[in-house]
Motif scaffolding. Structure first.
Motif, PDB file in Angstrom:
ATOM      1  N   VAL A   1     140.036 109.577  36.660  1.00  0.00           N
ATOM      2  CA  VAL A   1     140.924 110.232  37.627  1.00  0.00           C
ATOM      3  C   VAL A   1     140.147 111.025  38.680  1.00  0.00           C
ATOM      4  CG1 VAL A   1     142.829 111.857  37.899  1.00  0.00           C
ATOM      5  CG2 VAL A   1     142.777 110.291  35.942  1.00  0.00           C
ATOM      6  N   PRO A   2     139.175 111.879  38.326  1.00  0.00           N
ATOM      7  CA  PRO A   2     138.469 112.637  39.377  1.00  0.00           C
ATOM      8  C   PRO A   2     137.745 111.744  40.384  1.00  0.00           C
ATOM      9  CG  PRO A   2     138.067 113.599  37.216  1.00  0.00           C
ATOM     10  CD  PRO A   2     138.730 112.288  36.978  1.00  0.00           C
ATOM     11  N   ALA A   3     137.122 110.681  39.899  1.00  0.00           N
ATOM     12  CA  ALA A   3     136.366 109.812  40.810  1.00  0.00           C
ATOM     13  C   ALA A   3     137.294 109.092  41.782  1.00  0.00           C
ATOM     14  CB  ALA A   3     135.558 108.797  40.000  1.00  0.00           C
ATOM     15  N   ARG A   4     138.393 108.567  41.295  1.00  0.00           N
ATOM     16  CA  ARG A   4     139.295 107.809  42.156  1.00  0.00           C
ATOM     17  C   ARG A   4     140.038 108.721  43.132  1.00  0.00           C
ATOM     18  NH1 ARG A   4     141.973 102.739  39.016  1.00  0.00           N
ATOM     19  NH2 ARG A   4     142.503 102.342  41.199  1.00  0.00           N
ATOM     20  N   VAL A   5     140.424 109.910  42.679  1.00  0.00           N
ATOM     21  CA  VAL A   5     141.123 110.829  43.578  1.00  0.00           C
ATOM     22  C   VAL A   5     140.192 111.324  44.675  1.00  0.00           C
ATOM     23  CG1 VAL A   5     142.215 113.088  43.730  1.00  0.00           C
ATOM     24  CG2 VAL A   5     142.833 111.537  41.884  1.00  0.00           C
ATOM     25  N   SER A   6     138.989 111.714  44.323  1.00  0.00           N
ATOM     26  CA  SER A   6     138.033 112.202  45.332  1.00  0.00           C
ATOM     27  C   SER A   6     137.675 111.115  46.333  1.00  0.00           C
ATOM     28  CB  SER A   6     136.771 112.733  44.654  1.00  0.00           C
ATOM     29  OG  SER A   6     136.143 111.706  43.893  1.00  0.00           O
ATOM     30  N   LEU A   7     137.525 109.884  45.868  1.00  0.00           N
ATOM     31  CA  LEU A   7     137.207 108.779  46.778  1.00  0.00           C
ATOM     32  C   LEU A   7     138.359 108.526  47.743  1.00  0.00           C
ATOM     33  CD1 LEU A   7     135.301 106.483  47.592  1.00  0.00           C
ATOM     34  CD2 LEU A   7     136.402 105.059  45.847  1.00  0.00           C
ATOM     35  N   GLY A   8     139.580 108.515  47.239  1.00  0.00           N
ATOM     36  CA  GLY A   8     140.727 108.262  48.106  1.00  0.00           C
ATOM     37  C   GLY A   8     140.959 109.364  49.113  1.00  0.00           C
ATOM     38  N   VAL A   9     140.856 110.619  48.684  1.00  0.00           N
ATOM     39  CA  VAL A   9     141.086 111.742  49.595  1.00  0.00           C
ATOM     40  C   VAL A   9     139.983 111.826  50.637  1.00  0.00           C
ATOM     41  CG1 VAL A   9     141.241 114.249  49.726  1.00  0.00           C
ATOM     42  CG2 VAL A   9     142.427 113.032  47.899  1.00  0.00           C
ATOM     43  N   THR A  10     138.730 111.582  50.245  1.00  0.00           N
ATOM     44  CA  THR A  10     137.616 111.660  51.200  1.00  0.00           C
ATOM     45  C   THR A  10     137.744 110.607  52.290  1.00  0.00           C
ATOM     46  OG1 THR A  10     136.158 112.499  49.460  1.00  0.00           O
ATOM     47  CG2 THR A  10     135.117 111.580  51.430  1.00  0.00           C
ATOM     48  N   THR A  11     138.025 109.370  51.906  1.00  0.00           N
ATOM     49  CA  THR A  11     138.182 108.310  52.925  1.00  0.00           C
ATOM     50  C   THR A  11     139.391 108.572  53.813  1.00  0.00           C
ATOM     51  OG1 THR A  11     139.383 107.016  51.261  1.00  0.00           O
ATOM     52  CG2 THR A  11     137.043 106.539  51.555  1.00  0.00           C
ATOM     53  N   LEU A  12     140.455 109.114  53.253  1.00  0.00           N
ATOM     54  CA  LEU A  12     141.643 109.404  54.065  1.00  0.00           C
ATOM     55  C   LEU A  12     141.360 110.498  55.082  1.00  0.00           C
ATOM     56  CD1 LEU A  12     144.656 108.876  54.566  1.00  0.00           C
ATOM     57  CD2 LEU A  12     145.160 110.615  52.834  1.00  0.00           C
ATOM     58  N   LEU A  13     140.696 111.573  54.677  1.00  0.00           N
ATOM     59  CA  LEU A  13     140.380 112.645  55.617  1.00  0.00           C
ATOM     60  C   LEU A  13     139.378 112.194  56.672  1.00  0.00           C
ATOM     61  CD1 LEU A  13     140.121 115.715  53.190  1.00  0.00           C
ATOM     62  CD2 LEU A  13     142.011 115.085  54.694  1.00  0.00           C
ATOM     63  N   THR A  14     138.403 111.386  56.277  1.00  0.00           N
ATOM     64  CA  THR A  14     137.427 110.874  57.252  1.00  0.00           C
ATOM     65  C   THR A  14     138.105 109.994  58.290  1.00  0.00           C
ATOM     66  OG1 THR A  14     135.735 110.910  55.521  1.00  0.00           O
ATOM     67  CG2 THR A  14     135.259 109.639  57.510  1.00  0.00           C
ATOM     68  N   MET A  15     139.005 109.160  57.841  1.00  0.00           N
ATOM     69  CA  MET A  15     139.718 108.282  58.769  1.00  0.00           C
ATOM     70  C   MET A  15     140.620 109.084  59.706  1.00  0.00           C
ATOM     71  SD  MET A  15     139.881 105.059  59.449  1.00  0.00           S
ATOM     72  CE  MET A  15     140.653 104.581  60.993  1.00  0.00           C
ATOM     73  N   ALA A  16     141.276 110.103  59.181  1.00  0.00           N
ATOM     74  CA  ALA A  16     142.129 110.939  60.026  1.00  0.00           C
ATOM     75  C   ALA A  16     141.306 111.709  61.053  1.00  0.00           C
ATOM     76  CB  ALA A  16     142.934 111.900  59.154  1.00  0.00           C
ATOM     77  N   THR A  17     140.128 112.196  60.660  1.00  0.00           N
ATOM     78  CA  THR A  17     139.259 112.914  61.596  1.00  0.00           C
ATOM     79  C   THR A  17     138.761 112.001  62.713  1.00  0.00           C
ATOM     80  OG1 THR A  17     138.544 114.374  59.796  1.00  0.00           O
ATOM     81  CG2 THR A  17     137.178 114.313  61.776  1.00  0.00           C
ATOM     82  N   GLN A  18     138.387 110.782  62.366  1.00  0.00           N
ATOM     83  CA  GLN A  18     137.910 109.845  63.378  1.00  0.00           C
ATOM     84  C   GLN A  18     139.033 109.467  64.349  1.00  0.00           C
ATOM     85  OE1 GLN A  18     135.988 106.425  61.767  1.00  0.00           O
ATOM     86  NE2 GLN A  18     135.158 105.769  63.709  1.00  0.00           N
ATOM     87  N   THR A  19     140.232 109.285  63.849  1.00  0.00           N
ATOM     88  CA  THR A  19     141.365 108.976  64.716  1.00  0.00           C
ATOM     89  C   THR A  19     141.647 110.118  65.677  1.00  0.00           C
ATOM     90  OG1 THR A  19     142.323 107.613  62.961  1.00  0.00           O
ATOM     91  CG2 THR A  19     143.782 108.308  64.737  1.00  0.00           C
TER      92      THR A  19
END
Length: 414
Positions: free
Chosen positions: A246-264
């Protein structure tokens, strides 16, 4: 450096022309405007400094020619080719201005970059170096796969076509240097044209240059499209991780989502706000949806995993109850057992032996047989996502690039 100064009679001739040239008020009162019927305009060495959204900067050497019979003088048997005047305000000049100018300035280093030549037949050549920032309304629907049409407009401010007419030079009126290089655009072509305008006060002569700029796509491919694609692929890594991580999958999903939102957000900050959807908005929006979908997929997997665990516990308890009922049926006096007890001559071992001789079920074929290899629903969701997400993203890429590349992007002036 040797400088040959004109002799005394050239200076006297020069002063005679200036002293006897009529003022603007005299020209207007005498209505002597017939000699201003043709101006040849030439733009030589046009350099583009920057092309941004809504405007572009240009540095050009502007030249115009006209003939004034009152400026004729004796060339002394061909000894005088022309006279150079460093103070152009001493003679009459056309009231030309740039219609779409935002800002501009003249160059005065080391000396003012301007000269005016007077030829013996009354011909006048005026040349000046100017830096301008001109407005260029852009349509960004295909950004960054777009082609923009910018204009350079030159017109008379006060003289109508009855008094003043501008004409392009017949041979190469606009000259662009061969080593022109813009950071984000390529000058595809340019078209000198006429654009006379009619108002309530009359018709005014106007010249126009249509400049066709094509945006360089390689910059956006390396800084926007490839990074967004990599973020989407990284978000798929969670499909291959164990559902209990759970920690690995949640951190991976949240990190990619925030990075994508920042780039947009960074992409939109560099563009003017518009009311329509741009091509880059479609790309970033779909990539953000895929990243967010990968995060939601883990939420579904986690729910299915807990549901499978709860179901396995219920089955295990039910199996224990059934085995316990076979061994001690007196514990359930109010219930009638489903199979016969020891008194009926049927033991649990015999029941299992009978089950062995039951006919086997037909094997499943297709996707169901393949998915049956994975007993838990959470594992099946991960396996389906490993295939579905890349296929859908590949299909989106085909539709996206076919739509925006095959679509007509060149703006051809009428």
């Amino acid at each position: 450096m040797a400088v040959n100064f004109p002799n005394h009679f050239l200076i006297l001739e020069y002063q005679f022309i200036l002293n006897n040239f009529p003022s603007i008020s005299e020209i207007i009162m005498n209505k002597d405007l017939h000699w201003m019927q043709a101006f040849l305009v030439d733009e030589e060495a046009v350099y583009f400094d920057q092309v941004t959204n809504g405007e572009y900067s240009v540095q050009l050497t502007f030249r115009e020619e006209w003939n004034d019979p009152r400026l004729r003088y004796n060339n002394i048997g061909g000894g005088i080719k022309y006279l150079t005047l460093t103070e152009p305000d001493k003679v009459w000049m056309p009231d030309l201005f740039f219609k779409n100018e935002k800002t501009g300035h003249f160059h005065e280093i080391i000396l003012p970059n301007v000269y005016l030549r007077i030829f013996p037949d009354g011909g006048v050549l005026y040349s000046i170096r100017i830096s301008l920032t001109l407005s260029c309304p852009m349509n960004l629907q295909l950004y960054p796969l777009d082609t923009q049409l910018c204009q350079l407009l030159l017109a008379s401010y006060g003289w109508t076509t009855e008094d003043l007419i501008f004409r392009w030079l017949a041979n190469k009126p606009v000259q662009i240097p061969g080593n022109l290089h813009l950071p984000r655009f390529t000058l595809e072509n340019f078209y000198p044209k006429y654009c006379n305008s009619k108002t309530n006060t009359g018709e005014y002569s106007c010249l126009r240059v249509d400049l066709l700029f094509k945006r360089e796509f390689s910059y956006y491919l390396l800084t926007i499209y490839i990074p967004c694609c990599m973020l989407v692929i990284v978000s798929w890594v969670s499909f291959w991780l164990d559902q209990n991580s759970v920690p690995a999958r949640v951190s991976l999903g949240v990190t990619t989502l925030l990075t994508m939102a920042t780039q947009t957000s960074g992409i939109n900050q560099s563009l003017p706000p518009v009311s329509y959807t741009k091509a880059i908005d479609v790309w970033t929006g779909v990539c953000l949806t895929f990243v967010f979908g990968a995060l939601l997929e883990f939420a579904l997997v986690n729910y299915a995993s807990r549901s499978d665990l709860h179901r396995d516990q219920l089955r295990r308890q039910q199996r224990q109850w059934e085995e316990f009922s076979f061994e001690d049926p007196s514990t359930f006096p109010m219930q009638k057992p489903l199979v016969r007890t020891h008194t009926d001559g049927m033991t649990l071992d015999k029941v299992r032996q009978c089950a062995i001789h039951m006919p086997a079920q037909q094997p499943r074929r297709g996707c169901r047989s393949w998915l049956s290899k994975f007993p838990s629903r959470s594992k099946r969701i991960d396996v389906i996502s490993r295939i579905t997400f890349p296929l859908v993203f590949a299909f989106f890429n085909i539709v996206y690039w076919c739509t925006y590349l095959i679509r007509e992007t060149r703006v051809i002036p009428n």
